[in-house]
Design a protein around this motif. Structure first.
Motif, PDB file in Angstrom:
ATOM      1  N   ASN A 158     -12.659  10.683 -22.169  1.00 14.01           N
ATOM      2  CA  ASN A 158     -11.577  11.666 -22.296  1.00 14.01           C
ATOM      3  C   ASN A 158     -10.684  11.725 -21.052  1.00 14.01           C
ATOM      4  OD1 ASN A 158     -12.645  12.565 -24.858  1.00 14.01           O
ATOM      5  ND2 ASN A 158     -14.211  13.674 -23.694  1.00 14.01           N
ATOM      6  N   SER A 159     -10.416  10.569 -20.436  1.00 12.36           N
ATOM      7  CA  SER A 159      -9.614  10.545 -19.216  1.00 12.36           C
ATOM      8  C   SER A 159      -8.261   9.862 -19.391  1.00 12.36           C
ATOM      9  CB  SER A 159     -10.390   9.831 -18.095  1.00 12.36           C
ATOM     10  OG  SER A 159     -10.673   8.493 -18.452  1.00 12.36           O
ATOM     11  N   ASP A 160      -7.878   9.519 -20.641  1.00  9.20           N
ATOM     12  CA  ASP A 160      -6.559   8.923 -20.835  1.00  9.20           C
ATOM     13  C   ASP A 160      -5.485   9.921 -20.423  1.00  9.20           C
ATOM     14  OD1 ASP A 160      -7.499  10.304 -23.294  1.00  9.20           O
ATOM     15  OD2 ASP A 160      -5.447   9.935 -23.946  1.00  9.20           O
ATOM     16  N   GLY A 161      -4.429   9.432 -19.774  1.00 11.54           N
ATOM     17  CA  GLY A 161      -3.411  10.317 -19.212  1.00 11.54           C
ATOM     18  C   GLY A 161      -3.635  10.593 -17.734  1.00 11.54           C
ATOM     19  N   SER A 162      -4.675  10.005 -17.141  1.00 11.23           N
ATOM     20  CA  SER A 162      -4.892  10.132 -15.696  1.00 11.23           C
ATOM     21  C   SER A 162      -3.756   9.444 -14.948  1.00 11.23           C
ATOM     22  CB  SER A 162      -6.231   9.501 -15.293  1.00 11.23           C
ATOM     23  OG  SER A 162      -7.313  10.153 -15.915  1.00 11.23           O
ATOM     24  N   GLY A 163      -3.528   9.838 -13.696  1.00  8.69           N
ATOM     25  CA  GLY A 163      -2.424   9.249 -12.944  1.00  8.69           C
ATOM     26  C   GLY A 163      -2.769   9.026 -11.487  1.00  8.69           C
ATOM     27  N   TYR A 164      -2.078   8.053 -10.884  1.00 12.56           N
ATOM     28  CA  TYR A 164      -2.295   7.741  -9.468  1.00 12.56           C
ATOM     29  C   TYR A 164      -0.960   7.637  -8.757  1.00 12.56           C
ATOM     30  CZ  TYR A 164      -4.003   5.393  -5.257  1.00 12.56           C
ATOM     31  OH  TYR A 164      -4.308   5.073  -3.966  1.00 12.56           O
ATOM     32  N   LEU A 165      -0.777   8.436  -7.695  1.00 14.57           N
ATOM     33  CA  LEU A 165       0.432   8.417  -6.882  1.00 14.57           C
ATOM     34  C   LEU A 165       0.120   7.729  -5.559  1.00 14.57           C
ATOM     35  CD1 LEU A 165       3.386   9.314  -6.439  1.00 14.57           C
ATOM     36  CD2 LEU A 165       2.483  11.446  -5.469  1.00 14.57           C
ATOM     37  N   ASP A 166       0.920   6.719  -5.224  1.00 14.77           N
ATOM     38  CA  ASP A 166       0.669   5.857  -4.069  1.00 14.77           C
ATOM     39  C   ASP A 166       1.889   5.866  -3.148  1.00 14.77           C
ATOM     40  OD1 ASP A 166       0.514   3.655  -2.341  1.00 14.77           O
ATOM     41  OD2 ASP A 166      -0.398   2.354  -3.830  1.00 14.77           O
ATOM     42  N   LEU A 167       1.696   6.257  -1.885  1.00 18.81           N
ATOM     43  CA  LEU A 167       2.747   6.219  -0.875  1.00 18.81           C
ATOM     44  C   LEU A 167       2.322   5.240   0.217  1.00 18.81           C
ATOM     45  CD1 LEU A 167       3.444  10.051  -0.421  1.00 18.81           C
ATOM     46  CD2 LEU A 167       4.607   8.461  -1.942  1.00 18.81           C
ATOM     47  N   SER A 168       3.193   4.272   0.542  1.00 17.31           N
ATOM     48  CA  SER A 168       2.853   3.298   1.569  1.00 17.31           C
ATOM     49  C   SER A 168       4.108   2.816   2.274  1.00 17.31           C
ATOM     50  CB  SER A 168       2.105   2.104   0.961  1.00 17.31           C
ATOM     51  OG  SER A 168       2.936   1.412   0.046  1.00 17.31           O
ATOM     52  N   ALA A 169       3.916   2.140   3.377  1.00 18.39           N
ATOM     53  CA  ALA A 169       5.035   1.553   4.132  1.00 18.39           C
ATOM     54  C   ALA A 169       4.531   0.307   4.836  1.00 18.39           C
ATOM     55  CB  ALA A 169       5.600   2.549   5.140  1.00 18.39           C
ATOM     56  N   THR A 170       5.420  -0.659   5.020  1.00 15.52           N
ATOM     57  CA  THR A 170       5.079  -1.902   5.718  1.00 15.52           C
ATOM     58  C   THR A 170       5.993  -2.064   6.924  1.00 15.52           C
ATOM     59  OG1 THR A 170       4.382  -2.956   3.652  1.00 15.52           O
ATOM     60  CG2 THR A 170       4.862  -4.403   5.513  1.00 15.52           C
ATOM     61  N   PHE A 171       5.396  -2.139   8.107  1.00 17.25           N
ATOM     62  CA  PHE A 171       6.156  -2.260   9.343  1.00 17.25           C
ATOM     63  C   PHE A 171       5.852  -3.599  10.009  1.00 17.25           C
ATOM     64  CE2 PHE A 171       5.366   2.300   8.736  1.00 17.25           C
ATOM     65  CZ  PHE A 171       6.679   2.778   8.735  1.00 17.25           C
ATOM     66  N   ASP A 172       6.891  -4.402  10.204  1.00 17.42           N
ATOM     67  CA  ASP A 172       6.776  -5.668  10.927  1.00 17.42           C
ATOM     68  C   ASP A 172       6.842  -5.352  12.425  1.00 17.42           C
ATOM     69  OD1 ASP A 172       7.059  -8.142  12.103  1.00 17.42           O
ATOM     70  OD2 ASP A 172       8.588  -8.864  10.718  1.00 17.42           O
ATOM     71  N   VAL A 173       5.741  -5.619  13.128  1.00 18.35           N
ATOM     72  CA  VAL A 173       5.699  -5.285  14.551  1.00 18.35           C
ATOM     73  C   VAL A 173       5.815  -6.531  15.427  1.00 18.35           C
ATOM     74  CG1 VAL A 173       4.434  -3.150  14.220  1.00 18.35           C
ATOM     75  CG2 VAL A 173       3.164  -5.279  14.499  1.00 18.35           C
ATOM     76  N   GLY A 174       6.184  -7.665  14.818  1.00 22.20           N
ATOM     77  CA  GLY A 174       6.456  -8.874  15.583  1.00 22.20           C
ATOM     78  C   GLY A 174       5.266  -9.794  15.746  1.00 22.20           C
ATOM     79  N   ASN A 175       5.552 -11.061  16.066  1.00 25.86           N
ATOM     80  CA  ASN A 175       4.523 -12.082  16.294  1.00 25.86           C
ATOM     81  C   ASN A 175       3.598 -12.266  15.092  1.00 25.86           C
ATOM     82  OD1 ASN A 175       5.337 -12.672  19.002  1.00 25.86           O
ATOM     83  ND2 ASN A 175       4.298 -10.796  19.670  1.00 25.86           N
ATOM     84  N   GLY A 176       4.139 -12.019  13.891  1.00 24.87           N
ATOM     85  CA  GLY A 176       3.350 -12.202  12.680  1.00 24.87           C
ATOM     86  C   GLY A 176       2.480 -11.025  12.309  1.00 24.87           C
ATOM     87  N   PHE A 177       2.535  -9.953  13.091  1.00 22.74           N
ATOM     88  CA  PHE A 177       1.714  -8.773  12.807  1.00 22.74           C
ATOM     89  C   PHE A 177       2.488  -7.757  11.960  1.00 22.74           C
ATOM     90  CE2 PHE A 177      -0.473 -10.355  16.590  1.00 22.74           C
ATOM     91  CZ  PHE A 177      -1.797 -10.198  16.226  1.00 22.74           C
ATOM     92  N   SER A 178       1.774  -7.098  11.065  1.00 24.50           N
ATOM     93  CA  SER A 178       2.358  -6.004  10.290  1.00 24.50           C
ATOM     94  C   SER A 178       1.335  -4.882  10.159  1.00 24.50           C
ATOM     95  CB  SER A 178       2.792  -6.474   8.896  1.00 24.50           C
ATOM     96  OG  SER A 178       1.697  -6.987   8.162  1.00 24.50           O
ATOM     97  N   VAL A 179       1.835  -3.649  10.102  1.00 27.06           N
ATOM     98  CA  VAL A 179       0.999  -2.460   9.958  1.00 27.06           C
ATOM     99  C   VAL A 179       1.391  -1.751   8.667  1.00 27.06           C
ATOM    100  CG1 VAL A 179       0.373  -0.222  10.941  1.00 27.06           C
ATOM    101  CG2 VAL A 179       0.745  -2.194  12.446  1.00 27.06           C
ATOM    102  N   VAL A 180       0.381  -1.393   7.864  1.00 28.29           N
ATOM    103  CA  VAL A 180       0.639  -0.766   6.568  1.00 28.29           C
ATOM    104  C   VAL A 180      -0.187   0.511   6.436  1.00 28.29           C
ATOM    105  CG1 VAL A 180       0.630  -1.041   4.056  1.00 28.29           C
ATOM    106  CG2 VAL A 180       1.054  -3.027   5.531  1.00 28.29           C
ATOM    107  N   PRO A 181       0.411   1.680   6.650  1.00 28.38           N
ATOM    108  CA  PRO A 181      -0.280   2.937   6.351  1.00 28.38           C
ATOM    109  C   PRO A 181      -0.135   3.275   4.864  1.00 28.38           C
ATOM    110  CG  PRO A 181       1.849   3.393   7.341  1.00 28.38           C
ATOM    111  CD  PRO A 181       1.718   1.898   7.291  1.00 28.38           C
ATOM    112  N   HIS A 182      -1.129   3.954   4.327  1.00 29.83           N
ATOM    113  CA  HIS A 182      -1.133   4.276   2.886  1.00 29.83           C
ATOM    114  C   HIS A 182      -1.877   5.579   2.643  1.00 29.83           C
ATOM    115  CE1 HIS A 182      -2.648   4.188  -1.281  1.00 29.83           C
ATOM    116  NE2 HIS A 182      -3.833   4.346  -0.737  1.00 29.83           N
ATOM    117  N   VAL A 183      -1.406   6.345   1.663  1.00 30.06           N
ATOM    118  CA  VAL A 183      -2.148   7.500   1.160  1.00 30.06           C
ATOM    119  C   VAL A 183      -1.910   7.574  -0.344  1.00 30.06           C
ATOM    120  CG1 VAL A 183      -0.245   9.130   1.598  1.00 30.06           C
ATOM    121  CG2 VAL A 183      -2.610   9.975   1.414  1.00 30.06           C
TER     122      VAL A 183
END
Length: 252
Positions: A158-183
């Motif tokens: 009986n869980s049809d209609g459930s939902g998931y909200l995803d907030l994220s960002a991708t930051f290129d910090v140089g030299n091939g590195f990236s940081v991704v925070p998420h909630v």
């Protein structure tokens, strides 16, 4: 004579450059990826009893914006929930359309989570297979995405209609590195809502190889008053407050 030869050589170089620039865009691209992670955490919850997983996928993208893809991973959570005994692989099948409207990117589509030959219906009367529709908007480094379950969610009755909200960002910090925070917030209809979060650091070594590390956690126990455990995984908290996940992926 030397001047004529130089002029001819220059003409050939310029002609070659013009031909290269005029090369038409392919109608579609096909890409592949394989990888391994120390723990497959999905929406904050371990799918592998906090053990490693093998993963891989194939993506087809048309220049019009339409795309199709499939992705697979080893899992344990179905077999760790007796009396279920079958279901060791997750296979995702998805398709949709990506485009832009000014500075806003958008992505809409459908995703089928398929667990071949699973018998999770012995537990709740529902198969683990799940279908979701999703939509996402991207502005600069930030993305907001909402996924809506069109079936019961991963076998929860009986869980049809459930939902998931995803907030994220991708930051290129140089030299091939990236940081991704998420909630993210997962609402399980007729059960409750919990929050998951992560911060990932990835290093692109070039040639298709990316290595990453992420701190991943949830507020499951705070929200519901008990840890997320399964009989087959013993006392392991599958939605622990914070855990380190490392992985490597090769794309080609």
């Amino acid at each position: 004579m030397k001047a004529k030869a130089s002029l001819l050589l220059s003409s050939l170089v310029l002609s070659g450059a013009a031909i290269a620039q005029a090369k038409p865009e392919p109608d579609f691209t096909l890409s592949y990826n394989v990888g391994v992670v120390s723990d497959y955490r999905y929406r904050g919850i371990s799918q592998t009893a906090r053990r490693p997983a093998l993963q891989g996928g194939v993506d087809w993208a048309h220049k019009s914006g339409f795309y199709l893809g499939t992705w697979a991973s080893t899992i344990r959570w179905i077999k760790d929930t007796p009396p279920a005994t079958r279901g060791s692989v997750e296979l995702d099948l998805y398709g949709g359309y990506k485009g832009t409207a000014g500075a806003i990117g958008y992505d809409v589509g459908f995703l089928q989570y398929w667990y071949p030959r699973n018998n999770y219906d012995l537990v709740t009367g529902e198969k683990a297979d799940t279908t979701e529709a999703y939509g996402a908007l991207t502005f600069g480094p930030a993305t907001v995405k909402y996924s809506h379950a069109l079936t019961d969610l991963f076998g929860a009755a009986n869980s049809d209609g459930s939902g998931y909200l995803d907030l994220s960002a991708t930051f290129d910090v140089g030299n091939g590195f990236s940081v991704v925070p998420h909630v993210g917030w997962q609402k399980i209809k007729n059960f409750g809502t919990y929050r998951d979060y992560s911060v990932s650091l990835a290093k692109d070594f070039g040639g298709g190889l990316v290595v990453s590390g992420a701190v991943v956690g949830t507020n499951w126990e705070d929200r519901f008053g008990f840890p997320n455990t399964l009989p087959g995984s013993g006392t392991k908290d599958l939605a622990k407050k914070a855990g380190l996940v490392v992985g490597a992926k090769y794309s080609f």
